[in-house]
Design a protein around this motif. Structure first.
Motif, mmCIF file in Angstrom:
data_model
loop_
_atom_site.group_PDB
_atom_site.id
_atom_site.type_symbol
_atom_site.label_atom_id
_atom_site.label_comp_id
_atom_site.label_asym_id
_atom_site.label_seq_id
_atom_site.Cartn_x
_atom_site.Cartn_y
_atom_site.Cartn_z
ATOM 1 N N ARG A 60 103.106 -44.665 -64.972
ATOM 2 C CA ARG A 60 102.399 -44.458 -63.711
ATOM 3 C C ARG A 60 103.211 -45.059 -62.582
ATOM 4 N NH1 ARG A 60 95.979 -45.844 -62.698
ATOM 5 N NH2 ARG A 60 95.811 -44.878 -60.641
ATOM 6 N N GLY A 61 103.198 -44.431 -61.459
ATOM 7 C CA GLY A 61 103.925 -44.971 -60.316
ATOM 8 C C GLY A 61 103.770 -44.088 -59.104
ATOM 9 N N THR A 62 104.536 -44.392 -58.073
ATOM 10 C CA THR A 62 104.515 -43.604 -56.850
ATOM 11 C C THR A 62 105.940 -43.268 -56.444
ATOM 12 O OG1 THR A 62 104.575 -45.556 -55.423
ATOM 13 C CG2 THR A 62 102.392 -44.710 -56.034
ATOM 14 N N VAL A 63 106.061 -42.222 -55.646
ATOM 15 C CA VAL A 63 107.359 -41.840 -55.097
ATOM 16 C C VAL A 63 107.103 -41.101 -53.787
ATOM 17 C CG1 VAL A 63 107.396 -39.639 -56.371
ATOM 18 C CG2 VAL A 63 109.539 -40.630 -55.543
ATOM 19 N N THR A 64 107.984 -41.293 -52.830
ATOM 20 C CA THR A 64 107.901 -40.547 -51.584
ATOM 21 C C THR A 64 108.855 -39.366 -51.667
ATOM 22 O OG1 THR A 64 107.312 -42.501 -50.291
ATOM 23 C CG2 THR A 64 108.212 -40.630 -49.083
ATOM 24 N N LEU A 65 108.302 -38.174 -51.652
ATOM 25 C CA LEU A 65 109.134 -36.967 -51.706
ATOM 26 C C LEU A 65 109.884 -36.843 -50.382
ATOM 27 C CD1 LEU A 65 106.606 -34.445 -53.316
ATOM 28 C CD2 LEU A 65 108.341 -35.844 -54.459
ATOM 29 N N PHE A 111 88.327 -33.992 -50.130
ATOM 30 C CA PHE A 111 89.431 -34.816 -49.659
ATOM 31 C C PHE A 111 90.491 -34.884 -50.753
ATOM 32 C CE2 PHE A 111 85.859 -37.329 -51.193
ATOM 33 C CZ PHE A 111 86.417 -38.092 -52.200
ATOM 34 N N ASP A 112 91.694 -35.349 -50.363
ATOM 35 C CA ASP A 112 92.848 -35.323 -51.274
ATOM 36 C C ASP A 112 93.342 -36.704 -51.675
ATOM 37 O OD1 ASP A 112 93.181 -32.396 -50.954
ATOM 38 O OD2 ASP A 112 93.760 -32.948 -48.911
ATOM 39 N N ALA A 113 92.995 -37.728 -50.915
ATOM 40 C CA ALA A 113 93.495 -39.077 -51.203
ATOM 41 C C ALA A 113 92.498 -40.098 -50.683
ATOM 42 C CB ALA A 113 94.862 -39.292 -50.561
ATOM 43 N N VAL A 114 92.511 -41.283 -51.295
ATOM 44 C CA VAL A 114 91.586 -42.350 -50.926
ATOM 45 C C VAL A 114 92.356 -43.656 -50.769
ATOM 46 C CG1 VAL A 114 89.563 -43.688 -51.626
ATOM 47 C CG2 VAL A 114 89.688 -41.251 -52.181
ATOM 48 N N VAL A 115 92.073 -44.371 -49.692
ATOM 49 C CA VAL A 115 92.612 -45.714 -49.508
ATOM 50 C C VAL A 115 91.439 -46.652 -49.253
ATOM 51 C CG1 VAL A 115 94.823 -44.901 -48.623
ATOM 52 C CG2 VAL A 115 92.961 -45.369 -47.016
ATOM 53 N N ALA A 116 91.660 -47.924 -49.506
ATOM 54 C CA ALA A 116 90.571 -48.889 -49.327
ATOM 55 C C ALA A 116 91.132 -50.277 -49.066
ATOM 56 C CB ALA A 116 89.677 -48.922 -50.567
ATOM 57 N N PRO A 140 95.879 -51.101 -56.305
ATOM 58 C CA PRO A 140 96.921 -51.890 -55.638
ATOM 59 C C PRO A 140 98.329 -51.412 -56.018
ATOM 60 C CG PRO A 140 95.216 -53.311 -56.550
ATOM 61 C CD PRO A 140 94.949 -51.938 -57.088
ATOM 62 N N LYS A 141 98.524 -51.010 -57.275
ATOM 63 C CA LYS A 141 99.847 -50.588 -57.736
ATOM 64 C C LYS A 141 100.344 -49.371 -56.976
ATOM 65 C CE LYS A 141 102.516 -49.714 -61.928
ATOM 66 N NZ LYS A 141 102.493 -49.645 -63.410
ATOM 67 N N ALA A 142 99.415 -48.473 -56.640
ATOM 68 C CA ALA A 142 99.800 -47.265 -55.909
ATOM 69 C C ALA A 142 99.883 -47.512 -54.407
ATOM 70 C CB ALA A 142 98.798 -46.148 -56.182
ATOM 71 N N GLY A 143 99.533 -48.737 -53.981
ATOM 72 C CA GLY A 143 99.572 -49.062 -52.568
ATOM 73 C C GLY A 143 98.397 -48.519 -51.781
ATOM 74 N N THR A 144 97.355 -48.072 -52.493
ATOM 75 C CA THR A 144 96.193 -47.489 -51.821
ATOM 76 C C THR A 144 95.027 -48.467 -51.722
ATOM 77 O OG1 THR A 144 95.699 -46.413 -53.956
ATOM 78 C CG2 THR A 144 96.735 -45.067 -52.253
ATOM 79 N N GLU A 162 101.402 -40.029 -56.090
ATOM 80 C CA GLU A 162 101.270 -40.848 -57.293
ATOM 81 C C GLU A 162 101.431 -39.955 -58.511
ATOM 82 O OE1 GLU A 162 98.230 -44.141 -59.321
ATOM 83 O OE2 GLU A 162 97.544 -42.886 -57.664
ATOM 84 N N PHE A 163 102.131 -40.447 -59.529
ATOM 85 C CA PHE A 163 102.241 -39.714 -60.790
ATOM 86 C C PHE A 163 101.656 -40.567 -61.908
ATOM 87 C CE2 PHE A 163 106.316 -41.890 -60.103
ATOM 88 C CZ PHE A 163 106.465 -42.616 -61.273
ATOM 89 N N LYS A 164 101.092 -39.905 -62.902
ATOM 90 C CA LYS A 164 100.448 -40.613 -64.000
ATOM 91 C C LYS A 164 100.444 -39.730 -65.235
ATOM 92 C CE LYS A 164 96.034 -42.817 -65.234
ATOM 93 N NZ LYS A 164 94.630 -43.069 -64.791
#
Length: 232
Positions: A60-65, A111-116, A140-144, A162-164
């Motif tokens: 699992r992780g994140t990447v900026t395309l 909606f497509d994404a959630v932050v908090a 927290p790991k995804a920065g969201t 985010e990919f998982k």
């Protein structure tokens, strides 16, 4: 012969099911297929040599395309006080707390994404059955989950995804639109694959990337030669 069946027949003539393409070849082929009436998404699916049932083999992780996804990201932000307006000013379509949580509990998921913010996670956690299966639970790991909602929203709008790995050992992510240039799509795909390779868990044994396939919304899957991406 119907328009649909003619399109499928034309595509079938172009595709070699036994061939493993380079990324550039596969993207070029997808862009040659007969068009449809909307801008199709392009997705990458990877079958990994991991057992997701084992805790040491989660991926699992994140990447900026580098060129974004081509999609307008509709963001929901959970916050309190002045953070609500900060999130709206930063580009969140909806921001709030208790009322917003109740709305989602009632079945709203447009909606497509959630932050908090961290202080909201006790309440947001109650939405696990709604957000979890959709891959929308902030972490927290995804920065969201962060006090800096402005930064998190900006990253999501800038192409951060985010990919998982799922329970079948597969990662599937959209990496752009068919209207992108071939170079943009190839660079996006490579950024995602490289991030997944960097996220290889210590418990993974043997060949890590087993299979790669790219496809458009209305097109067939095209196998990619892993050697083209220098992955194993």
């Amino acid at each position: 012969m119907s328009r649909k069946s003619k399109r499928i027949t034309d595509i079938g003539k172009k595709v070699d099911r036994d061939n493993a393409y380079t990324l550039a070849e596969a993207v070029a082929l997808l862009q040659e297929f007969p068009p449809v009436k909307f801008d199709q998404s392009i997705e990458l699916a990877l079958k990994l040599g991991v057992d997701p049932r084992k805790s040491d083999q989660h991926v699992r992780g994140t990447v900026t395309l580098p060129h974004g996804t081509g999609k307008t990201v509709r963001i929901v932000a959970f916050a309190q006080g002045e953070k609500v307006q900060e999130a709206l000013d930063a580009g969140a379509e909806h921001a709030g707390n208790v009322d917003l949580i109740e709305k989602i509990k009632g079945g709203w998921t447009d909606f497509d994404a959630v932050v908090a913010t961290p202080d909201m996670m006790r309440e947001v956690g109650k939405l696990g059955k709604v957000l979890g299966p959709r891959g929308l639970m902030p972490t927290p790991k995804a920065g969201t989950v962060t006090p800096d909602l402005v930064k998190a929203i900006g990253e999501l709008q800038g192409g951060k995804i985010e990919f998982k790995v799922d329970r079948h050992g597969v990662i599937n992510n959209a990496c752009g639109k068919l209207s992108f240039t071939a170079e943009q799509l190839v660079e996006n795909f490579k950024a995602l694959v490289n991030a997944i390779v960097r996220a290889k868990p210590p418990g993974a044994k043997g060949q890590y990337v087993r299979n790669l396939v790219i496809s458009s919304t209305m097109g067939p899957g095209l196998k990619i030669d892993p050697r083209d991406l220098d992955v194993a």
